[in-house]
Design a protein around this motif. Structure first.
Motif, PDB file in Angstrom:
ATOM      1  N   GLU A  29       0.837  -1.137   0.015  1.00 28.47           N
ATOM      2  CA  GLU A  29       0.045   0.009  -0.393  1.00 28.47           C
ATOM      3  C   GLU A  29       0.903   1.106   0.038  1.00 28.47           C
ATOM      4  O   GLU A  29       1.954   1.225   0.659  1.00 28.47           O
ATOM      5  N   LEU A  30       0.473   2.007  -0.607  1.00 27.80           N
ATOM      6  CA  LEU A  30       1.036   3.452  -0.715  1.00 27.80           C
ATOM      7  C   LEU A  30       0.210   4.639   0.082  1.00 27.80           C
ATOM      8  O   LEU A  30      -0.903   5.014  -0.655  1.00 27.80           O
ATOM      9  N   LEU A  31       0.474   4.775   1.332  1.00 30.03           N
ATOM     10  CA  LEU A  31      -0.279   5.653   2.172  1.00 30.03           C
ATOM     11  C   LEU A  31       0.351   7.148   2.110  1.00 30.03           C
ATOM     12  O   LEU A  31       1.522   7.272   2.393  1.00 30.03           O
ATOM     13  N   VAL A  32      -0.164   8.308   1.803  1.00 32.92           N
ATOM     14  CA  VAL A  32       0.303   9.334   1.668  1.00 32.92           C
ATOM     15  C   VAL A  32      -0.232  10.243   3.023  1.00 32.92           C
ATOM     16  O   VAL A  32      -1.517  10.381   3.308  1.00 32.92           O
ATOM     17  N   VAL A  33       0.442  10.969   3.586  1.00 30.72           N
ATOM     18  CA  VAL A  33       0.406  11.618   4.624  1.00 30.72           C
ATOM     19  C   VAL A  33       0.487  13.341   4.139  1.00 30.72           C
ATOM     20  O   VAL A  33       1.452  13.553   3.784  1.00 30.72           O
ATOM     21  N   LEU A  34      -0.625  13.836   4.300  1.00 31.39           N
ATOM     22  CA  LEU A  34      -1.149  15.209   3.627  1.00 31.39           C
ATOM     23  C   LEU A  34      -1.358  16.382   4.641  1.00 31.39           C
ATOM     24  O   LEU A  34      -2.093  15.853   5.449  1.00 31.39           O
ATOM     25  N   GLY A  35      -0.563  17.305   4.705  1.00 31.75           N
ATOM     26  CA  GLY A  35      -0.815  18.475   5.617  1.00 31.75           C
ATOM     27  C   GLY A  35       0.083  19.652   5.279  1.00 31.75           C
ATOM     28  O   GLY A  35       0.697  19.663   4.574  1.00 31.75           O
ATOM     29  N   PRO A  36      -0.416  20.836   5.794  1.00 27.25           N
ATOM     30  CA  PRO A  36       0.306  22.029   5.662  1.00 27.25           C
ATOM     31  C   PRO A  36       1.562  21.902   6.352  1.00 27.25           C
ATOM     32  O   PRO A  36       1.906  21.074   7.277  1.00 27.25           O
ATOM     33  N   SER A  37       2.469  23.011   6.395  1.00 23.03           N
ATOM     34  CA  SER A  37       3.803  23.040   7.278  1.00 23.03           C
ATOM     35  C   SER A  37       3.354  23.199   8.436  1.00 23.03           C
ATOM     36  O   SER A  37       2.266  23.955   8.788  1.00 23.03           O
ATOM     37  N   GLY A  38       4.212  22.425   9.372  1.00 17.80           N
ATOM     38  CA  GLY A  38       4.139  22.591  10.621  1.00 17.80           C
ATOM     39  C   GLY A  38       3.088  21.458  11.291  1.00 17.80           C
ATOM     40  O   GLY A  38       2.726  21.481  12.558  1.00 17.80           O
ATOM     41  N   ALA A  39       2.490  20.552  10.107  1.00 17.41           N
ATOM     42  CA  ALA A  39       1.393  19.784  10.932  1.00 17.41           C
ATOM     43  C   ALA A  39       2.074  18.542  11.283  1.00 17.41           C
ATOM     44  O   ALA A  39       1.203  17.713  12.209  1.00 17.41           O
ATOM     45  N   GLY A  40       3.328  18.422  11.332  1.00 17.22           N
ATOM     46  CA  GLY A  40       4.059  16.894  11.958  1.00 17.22           C
ATOM     47  C   GLY A  40       4.224  15.876  10.962  1.00 17.22           C
ATOM     48  O   GLY A  40       4.594  14.934  11.517  1.00 17.22           O
ATOM     49  N   LYS A  41       4.161  16.042   9.854  1.00 19.24           N
ATOM     50  CA  LYS A  41       4.477  15.098   8.755  1.00 19.24           C
ATOM     51  C   LYS A  41       5.976  14.467   8.687  1.00 19.24           C
ATOM     52  O   LYS A  41       6.051  13.520   8.990  1.00 19.24           O
ATOM     53  N   SER A  42       6.618  15.461   8.709  1.00 24.79           N
ATOM     54  CA  SER A  42       8.075  15.125   8.916  1.00 24.79           C
ATOM     55  C   SER A  42       8.388  14.466  10.241  1.00 24.79           C
ATOM     56  O   SER A  42       9.170  13.294  10.373  1.00 24.79           O
ATOM     57  N   THR A  43       7.970  14.997  11.262  1.00 19.08           N
ATOM     58  CA  THR A  43       8.334  14.172  12.598  1.00 19.08           C
ATOM     59  C   THR A  43       7.652  12.986  12.709  1.00 19.08           C
ATOM     60  O   THR A  43       8.454  12.166  13.142  1.00 19.08           O
TER      61      THR A  43
END
Length: 333
Positions: A29-43
């Protein structure tokens, strides 16, 4: 599930960045985590990789609890936004580097690097150094370096954001095709809604360290769970108006009605009077910014049928195109 996060929290200096994240990524599965800057995606990505410690909760990979394991023992491969290639090594040496440091025999590492490079379309670049490669070519080398490790999970940190618009579209298609060929669990983070909608088998929309909604691209688009998702996914964003506002009768009292700009009809008899404040022409489409009494809305119409700025028009909306949200919580009603 290949990857599972349960109640994952991350805090820095007393500030909580991730607030009890629950999500899973199935095999292939390819799950994409989408959100604005500061949402915590890279963390979130770094917590899976073991680069950022988890304050609470559990991270499991291939049915192993890896929460306390070092990055090297998690069997994940990460593709960074900056590519992170060694400038003094050739593409072949960059791709094989992770194998060499794990004592894989050089001949085997070289052959696996060649196969991985061929898979991602950079087999003809193996003798070149990163400085001799374009951005798209460096990205292919970075993907091959991840692929060659045969990880349980691929982690992709905004891998297309440094590319120009045309190359980003090309690499998006290639990444989708690559995943279809090689499979594997992929967790891909981005702020680009189009990238998420095109690439993801599912999308997790992240806001301020919390998951707002997880669903297929169709579900995220057609049935947004919150006003944040409704506004963030869509360009122009969804119109949100009080149900007792300029378009009454489309939702219960105390709610907000959401209307995609493409569902706003202009110029029909019996519609609500509106003033055209400005018009933005975007190729075949025009974005028409409207004033409806004390409120504003955007309509997307064919450019050839756009009204002029300053004109008076009328707005009609079908009840079938309306999304209803609780005005207090922002959740879908």
């Amino acid at each position: 599930m290949t990857l599972s996060l349960r109640g994952v929290r991350v805090a820095h200096g007393g500030h909580e960045v991730l607030h009890g994240i629950d999500l899973t990524v199935a095999r292939d599965e390819l799950l994409v985590v989408l959100g604005p800057s500061g949402a915590g995606k890279s963390t979130l990505l770094r917590a899976v990789a073991g680069l950022t410690p988890v304050s609470d909760g559990r991270v499991s990979i291939a049915d192993r609890d890896v929460t306390g394991l070092r990055p090297g023992r998690r069997n994940v491969a990460m593709v960074f936004q900056s590519y992170a290639l060694f400038p003094h090594l050739s593409a072949a040496e960059n791709i094989a580097f992770g194998l060499i440091v794990r004592d894989v025999p050089k001949a085997e590492a070289a052959e696996r690097a060649r196969r991985a490079a061929t898979t991602v379309g950079c087999g003809h670049l193996l003798d070149r150094r990163p400085g001799q490669l374009s951005g798209g070519e460096r990205q292919r080398v970075a993907l091959a370096r991840a692929l060659v490790r045969e990880p349980d999970v691929f982690l992709l940190d905004e891998p297309l954001s440094n590319l120009d618009a045309e190359l980003r579209v090309e690499m998006r298609a290639e990444l989708k095709a690559l995943h279809a060929r090689v499979g594997g669990a992929m967790l891909h983070v981005t702020h680009d809604q189009v990238e998420a909608l095109v690439l993801g088998d599912r999308i997790a929309v992240l806001r301020d360290g919390r998951v707002e909604q997880i669903g297929t691209p169709d579900e995220i688009w057609s049935t947004p769970a919150t006003t944040f998702v409704a506004r963030f996914v869509g360009s122009p964003p969804m119109n949100l108006l009080p149900a007792d506002g300029p378009l009454p009768g489309l939702g219960p009292a105390g709610t907000l009605i959401g209307i995609r700009p493409g569902a706003v009809g202009l110029g029909s008899e019996g519609g609500t009077a509106a003033h055209v404040e400005r018009v933005e022409v975007v190729g075949e489409d025009a974005h028409v910014y409207l004033r409806l009494g004390e409120h504003t809305a955007i309509a997307r119409v064919p450019s050839a049928r756009r009204p002029a700025a300053g004109a008076e028009t009328s707005v009609t909306v079908s009840a079938a195109d309306v999304h209803v949200f609780d005005a207090a919580t922002g959740k879908r009603a």
